[in-house]
Design an enzyme around this catalytic site. Structure first.
Site, mmCIF file in Angstrom:
data_model
loop_
_atom_site.group_PDB
_atom_site.id
_atom_site.type_symbol
_atom_site.label_atom_id
_atom_site.label_comp_id
_atom_site.label_asym_id
_atom_site.label_seq_id
_atom_site.Cartn_x
_atom_site.Cartn_y
_atom_site.Cartn_z
ATOM 1 N N HIS A 130 37.719 1.353 -16.284
ATOM 2 C CA HIS A 130 37.532 0.173 -17.126
ATOM 3 C C HIS A 130 38.355 -0.937 -16.482
ATOM 4 O O HIS A 130 39.505 -0.706 -16.117
ATOM 5 C CB HIS A 130 38.015 0.472 -18.546
ATOM 6 C CG HIS A 130 37.569 -0.533 -19.540
ATOM 7 N ND1 HIS A 130 38.143 -1.774 -19.628
ATOM 8 C CD2 HIS A 130 36.597 -0.503 -20.487
ATOM 9 C CE1 HIS A 130 37.536 -2.459 -20.595
ATOM 10 N NE2 HIS A 130 36.603 -1.710 -21.130
ATOM 11 N N ARG B 251 37.095 -10.586 -23.636
ATOM 12 C CA ARG B 251 36.490 -11.530 -22.699
ATOM 13 C C ARG B 251 35.257 -12.194 -23.302
ATOM 14 O O ARG B 251 35.023 -13.373 -23.091
ATOM 15 C CB ARG B 251 36.149 -10.807 -21.388
ATOM 16 C CG ARG B 251 37.369 -10.632 -20.495
ATOM 17 C CD ARG B 251 37.083 -9.735 -19.309
ATOM 18 N NE ARG B 251 37.024 -8.324 -19.707
ATOM 19 C CZ ARG B 251 36.148 -7.440 -19.211
ATOM 20 N NH1 ARG B 251 35.276 -7.816 -18.323
ATOM 21 N NH2 ARG B 251 36.172 -6.200 -19.622
#
Lengths: 255, 272, 678
Positions: free
Chosen positions: C249, C269
């Site tokens: 990740h 994000r």
């Protein structure tokens, strides 16, 4: 930013043991479990400690830090003064196995005593329909990570070993509440009255709602207000309230 | 709360098999503070209210009536213009009329889920604080008499509702001047209003109330109105502890205010 | 002969996460006596960490969803390297597996009309993930755990014994799968509490041990993820496939240490969080690959416009696919522009008001506040790639979950390979556990049922002795008193190896007493070096020379691990446990490194700096890892040669009707012309 912290860790087993002093490096941003791990890696390779996810999601690293039941992974070092001695002991309501590891089989035995979810007859998998507001209450209880800190702190069994056979403890009384509030649980149809048995079989009456279970819950579940007291009220409906009993008979209320 | 340590077989946290730690607790914070405050405040209230309840005087200063003396169910009350002066009890009742009615709010608070926590901890040390060993050899909780009677809380709640209505009426009467004309407001009016607001908030935030309005339902979705009521009560219920203390102080202050005005120690400032 | 406690069951499940519990429920449901063994307490498995949800095409949120669409998404995510039959079964059976959970008491979040709500997730065409807030994994584990309790209650009602047909051996570690000839005969393990050894004789063993993340320094995985099942399968003679594919990740916390490795959800994000290097530069604009140029913004202005108005703006480059983001972070750190602790800054604090962050990302905010005293509304986070999931695993038959070459051995969940191809879609893991957990339990039960009493395998005492000796070796690793102490390290290494061989053959503490004098190694130090090696050299971005270096270091570590010594006794001794686990981590690490070195392309969870393109000729190839020599002589291996041999194997061609679910143009990106021609 690191400093040398003073730790007192209980070491021993069921035969006996004592608090041992350690001087150990503590770094910024660490939690108690990090420091215990450092002890393990540098000074006490065989220090027994139970842990798993280290993110407050599995409920393995339960212990008592400065006398309070806590998850070690969720106890930040920043809450202690640098010159403060941090005392870490195993949970004191359960038999100790070694060092910080306790025998929590009491809880697994109690889990088996609570009758399971009864699926509604006539509904096939995929046909279940439940409204969000109807599952909300039970969902809160299902946040439980089974760290057993509530079981550890509850004075009913912590201070009275002899009550253990008769008392399921907050975690499993909450489990009864969860099932009793489950919108599709069909226990009643099978003749099982969960509210009544909470009192008669699982020892709800021992609870004197002093709220320590709620105080120590790392998941911030309102065990007392949302599970135990509502169950006491439901029990009162069945056992101590002639008006409700009468009303149920007369109006054939379905809930 | 020093307890005398008597020698007895190891029990509780000292049960054989548990981690051998001599101390009864290892807490380093001021865990004793909360139970001590509970004991001090509750004791102070009990002393004050006992004195006032038995005093049988200075409980009415037109148009204000002390919440300790309303409703007055005895025939020998001072006349209270338009007040809840019901005279159910005849002249044979010789002592303070407050004693007839105080049993109900007293019972409501005594069986209240919050106060139970507070006094079990503070007065009975069962437990004194979380993870602090209690001094009792045996513990049966609320499984048997007399504590099993705590289950009657809901009946006290019904009475508490009636009392809240009566005290609301009293507060409304506070908008009349001593002669009985509407359009009055004094400091006492505000005191009674604040008191009754707290009483209502405390009463409606009660756990039994929460159960009765909706908590007992299995399917909220089939009872939308009760569900909405339940969410309101739940929101109040989250503050039950704060409301319990606030309304306790509120009642005492309201009574004290009436006492001060009635005894002439203080003149009620009048706004209009 | 070593005195050990012996039990007898029909099916043994190793691991009590989602796959293991589902397998156990199924095997018990077939009426067989079933044992579950887990390293932690019952109900603590790593599955509880799963947040997003369970992917299943129930069509509750979008009626157009069906298994074919789910299958298509899965293959796209895995870059067509998936074992297609597994992906097919998975997509077809996932809805039933989710609905079944409801009948066991699970409470998912609901739609307005009372059905299971489904949420969107990366790579899934429709909203497909059944979920409970962000604690879906916990719900899954608890439901399966409570189902097991329910079955035990039934057994209690029938037989007066909760454990009559289904028993959980918690806090136990399995160190060997025992065999009778070619066939599985049971497992050998120890109780973590007491250190006592035990043997469970059983004709069928289901491996459901999860992943391998603990071989990497930064990982979101728990301590349990030491690749036990992978290693047990190898040692039992079963091959592993796809081990080069490890999912990282891009944004795991690298600091502070209390939350190192913990994921920062992509939502940060998506809601406006940006990545900056130590110069404060928003560097992602420099890393938009050619193929994505038309879809991603080229200026900060344009990117910032996207959050409010995605229709007329191109996406911010922070939202590039995971591997691109991870590669960019890696490059910045290697170029010396990283944050103080070897990551980059993920900043949402300066982008949104504190209240808004708390509203949109409550559990992120709460988690970091609680665990590490980090306030994400006030300061940027330090993030970097974190090892999250291994796509590779035991080579299994897609329908029965039977491991290759070892009758009676089955594998399901993360420990099984093939299903996810080169990259796993979010949400497909939990459904994988349920679908193949059930299949493994079912077929293990059928396999065991088919055996008559005389056909049941037996456990030979010699195997038990050998396994016990192997497990005890760390206690005798210290040099014996009175040895001359002058022997060079190489002799110590050889002595260690010889001791291991002796231990393997006949038991005994030869490793220490046989003249080895190099000081015992601290298992914690070895583990740290292993993690550092894998992180730096076989991490998210890979290079040929680095991986060769890694293999050398692994060989050295393996030699040294022979001397891993511990003090104290066998009762709950974590140093000893780690010393035993090192064997497994070294085995799987070598698999990862060798396979990654071999595959000269970049695909899914395998990114080669020196071979940055996907190569269609590699699409149909599995890399198969096998133990280089008979398991009993594992320890005697020459360090340079390694323990693993690697071979290439062609995958079976994808069935035509499944290929027809895709557009020809899309297939051309993945399949070679010959494959398309057929």
């Amino acid at each position: 930013m690191s400093y040398t912290g003073h730790f007192r860790v209980w070491r021993g087993d069921a035969e006996g043991g004592e608090l041992k002093d350690f001087e150990v490096e503590v770094n910024e941003g660490e939690v108690v479990l990090d420091v215990i791990h450092r002890l393990q890696a540098t000074q006490a390779h065989d220090l027994a400690v139970r842990w798993n996810c280290k993110a407050g999601k599995c409920g393995s690293c339960s212990a008592e830090v400065n006398g309070r039941p806590r998850l070690m992974c969720m106890t930040r070092m920043s809450v202690f003064a640098e010159d403060e001695t941090v005392t870490v002991t195993p949970m004191r309501a359960f038999p100790v196995l070694r060092d910080l590891v306790t025998d929590v089989s009491f809880n697994y035995a109690k889990a088996r005593e609570i009758p399971s979810f009864v699926p509604p007859p006539g509904l096939a998998p995929g046909e279940y329909r439940m409204a969000q507001q109807d599952v909300g209450r039970s969902q809160e209880f299902r946040k439980c990570i089974e760290c057993f800190l509530c079981q550890d702190t509850c004075h009913v069994v912590r201070d009275h070993e002899e009550n253990k056979p008769d008392f399921a403890g907050p975690r499993f009384l909450m489990r009864i509440a969860e099932l009793d509030m489950h919108p599709l649980d069909a226990a009643a149809e099978t003749g099982l009255d969960r509210a009544r048995t909470a009192q008669d079989v699982h020892g709800l009456g021992y609870c004197n709602i002093t709220k320590c279970c709620t105080e120590v819950c790392p998941e911030q579940i309102h065990i007392t207000d949302n599970a135990l007291i509502p169950m006491k009220e439901r029990t009162a409906d069945r056992k101590y309230d002639p008006l409700v009993w009468l009303g149920d008979r007369i109006f054939r209320r379905d809930k | 709360m020093a307890s005398i340590e008597r020698p007895r077989p190891p029990a509780g946290v000292h049960t054989p098999g548990r981690a051998a730690i001599p101390a009864r607790h290892l807490r380093t914070d001021r865990w004793w503070l909360a139970p001590t405050v509970t004991v001090v405040v509750l004791t102070a209230f009990v002393v004050y209210s006992t004195w006032r309840a038995f005093a049988n005087a200075d409980y009415y200063a037109a148009p204000y009536v002390s919440p300790f003396y309303s409703p007055c169910l005895a025939s020998d009350c001072v006349p209270m213009r338009g007040g809840a002066d019901l005279a159910v009890f005849g002249p044979w009742w010789g002592i303070s009329p407050a004693l007839i009615v105080l049993i109900f709010p007293l019972g409501f608070r005594l069986t209240c889920y919050y106060y139970r926590k507070a006094y079990y901890r503070g007065f009975w040390s069962a437990p004194p604080a979380c993870a602090v060993a209690e001094p009792h050899a045996r513990y049966t909780g609320e499984t048997r008499l007399p504590l099993v009677l705590q289950n009657v809380h809901r009946y006290f709640f019904y009475f508490a509702l009636a009392f809240a209505v009566i005290l609301s009426y009293d507060a409304a009467l506070g908008f009349r001047d001593p002669a009985g004309h509407w359009g009055h407001m004094g400091l006492g009016t505000l005191v009674l209003l604040a008191n009754i607001a707290l009483i209502w908030a405390y009463t409606l935030s009660c756990h039994s109330c929460r159960h009765i309005v909706g908590g007992r339902l299995k399917h909220f979705s089939r009872h939308p109105v009760r569900y909405r009521m339940w969410t309101w009560v739940s929101r109040l219920n989250a503050h039950h502890m704060a409301l319990a203390w606030a309304s306790l102080v509120g009642v005492a202050v309201a009574d004290l205010y009436v006492y001060l005005v009635a005894s002439g120690a203080f003149a009620d400032p009048r706004f209009f | 002969m070593t005195a050990v406690e012996r039990h007898n069951y029909d099916v043994v499940v190793v691991g009590a996460g989602g796959a293991g519990l589902r397998a156990a429920i199924e095997a018990r449901g077939q009426g067989l006596r079933t044992a579950v063994i887990c390293k932690s307490l019952f109900g603590k498995a790593h599955t509880v960490m799963a947040e997003g949800g369970i992917a299943a095409s129930m069509g509750n949120s979008n009626p157009h969803d069906n298994w074919q669409t789910h299958f298509r998404d899965t293959l796209r995510g895995g870059k067509f390297l998936n074992q297609w039959r597994m992906a097919e079964l998975h997509a077809q059976e996932a809805p039933e597996r989710v609905w079944e959970l409801e009948t066991w008491g699970a409470l998912f979040d609901r739609t307005k009309d009372g059905r299971i709500a489904q949420r969107n997730f990366g790579g899934h065409e429709y909203a497909r993930l059944a979920h409970v807030g962000d604690r879906t994994g916990l719900e899954l584990i608890r439901t399966l755990q409570q189902r097991i309790v329910a079955l035990q209650q039934e057994d209690f009602a029938d037989a007066g014994d909760f454990e009559a047909r289904l028993r959980v051996f918690q806090e136990c570690t399995v160190t060997r799968v025992l065999k009778d000839g070619e066939r599985v005969a049971g497992v050998f393990g120890y109780e973590r509490e007491s250190g006592r050894f035990f043997v469970i004789e059983a004709p069928a063993v289901v491996l459901a041990t999860g992943g391998i993340g603990k071989s990497f320094k930064v990982t979101s995985n728990s301590w349990e993820y030491t690749g036990d099942g992978h290693a047990l399968a190898l040692l039992a003679g079963a091959p592993l496939i796809n081990m080069e594919f490890v999912q990282f990740h891009p944004t795991g916390m690298v600091w502070p240490p209390s939350v190192k490795g913990i994921l920062v959800t992509e939502g940060v994000r998506g809601d406006g969080g940006v990545l900056r290097n130590s110069d404060g530069k928003r560097f992602m604009f420099d890393y938009v690959p050619e193929v994505f140029k038309d879809k991603y913004a080229t200026s900060e202005e344009e990117a910032d416009g996207w959050y409010a108005d995605p229709d007329t703006h191109r996406r911010p480059p922070e939202l590039l696919p995971r591997d691109e983001v991870a590669r960019a972070i890696n490059s910045e750190v290697k170029a010396g522009r990283g944050s103080p602790h070897g990551g980059v800054f993920l900043d949402i604090a300066s982008r949104l008001p504190a209240q808004e962050i708390q509203r949109r990302l409550p559990s992120m905010h709460h988690q970091f506040r609680e665990l590490a005293d980090v306030d994400i509304t006030a300061e940027p986070m330090e993030v970097g790639p974190t090892c999250h999931y291994v796509m590779g695993g035991v080579d299994v038959d897609p329908d029965t979950a039977a491991a290759g070459g070892v009758p009676g051995l089955f594998a399901a969940g993360e420990v099984a390979g093939g299903m996810h191809g080169s990259n796993r879609l979010g949400g497909n893991s939990l459904s994988d556990l349920l679908v193949f957990g059930r299949r493994a339990g079912l077929h293990a039960a059928r396999y065991a049922q088919a055996l008559t009493a005389s056909q049941r395998p037996a456990v030979a005492d010699a195997q038990v002795d050998a396994a016990a000796a192997e497990a005890l070796r760390p206690f005798s690793a210290e040099p014996a008193e009175g040895t001359d102490g002058a022997a060079p390290a190489a002799v110590g290494a050889a002595g260690g190896a010889a001791g291991g061989a002796a231990g393997g053959a006949a038991g005994g503490a030869a490793g220490g007493a046989g003249g080895a004098v190099a000081p015992p190694e601290n298992p914690y130090t070895l583990h740290q070096e292993l993690q550092q090696t894998m992180n730096d050299l076989v991490g998210i971005i890979r290079k040929e020379q680095e991986m060769e270096e890694a293999l050398t270091r692994l060989a050295d570590l393996r030699t040294r691990s022979r001397r891993a010594g511990v003090e104290g006794h066998r009762q709950f001794n974590p140093g000893w446990h780690l010393a035993i686990d090192l064997r497994n981590m070294l085995l799987v690490s070598e698999c990862v490194a060798r396979a990654a070195l071999e595959r000269t392309e970049s695909r899914g969870g395998h990114t080669r700096d020196d071979h940055p393109q996907m190569d269609r000729r590699w699409r149909g190839v599995n890399l198969v890892c096998e133990l280089a020599s008979p398991p009993d002589q594992l320890a005697a291996q020459d360090p340079a040669a390694g323990q693993i041999t690697l071979r290439r194997r062609d995958m079976p061609p994808i069935r035509a009707d499944l290929l027809d679910l895709f557009e020809k143009d899309e297939l051309r990106k993945y399949l070679t012309d010959e494959e398309l021609g057929q």
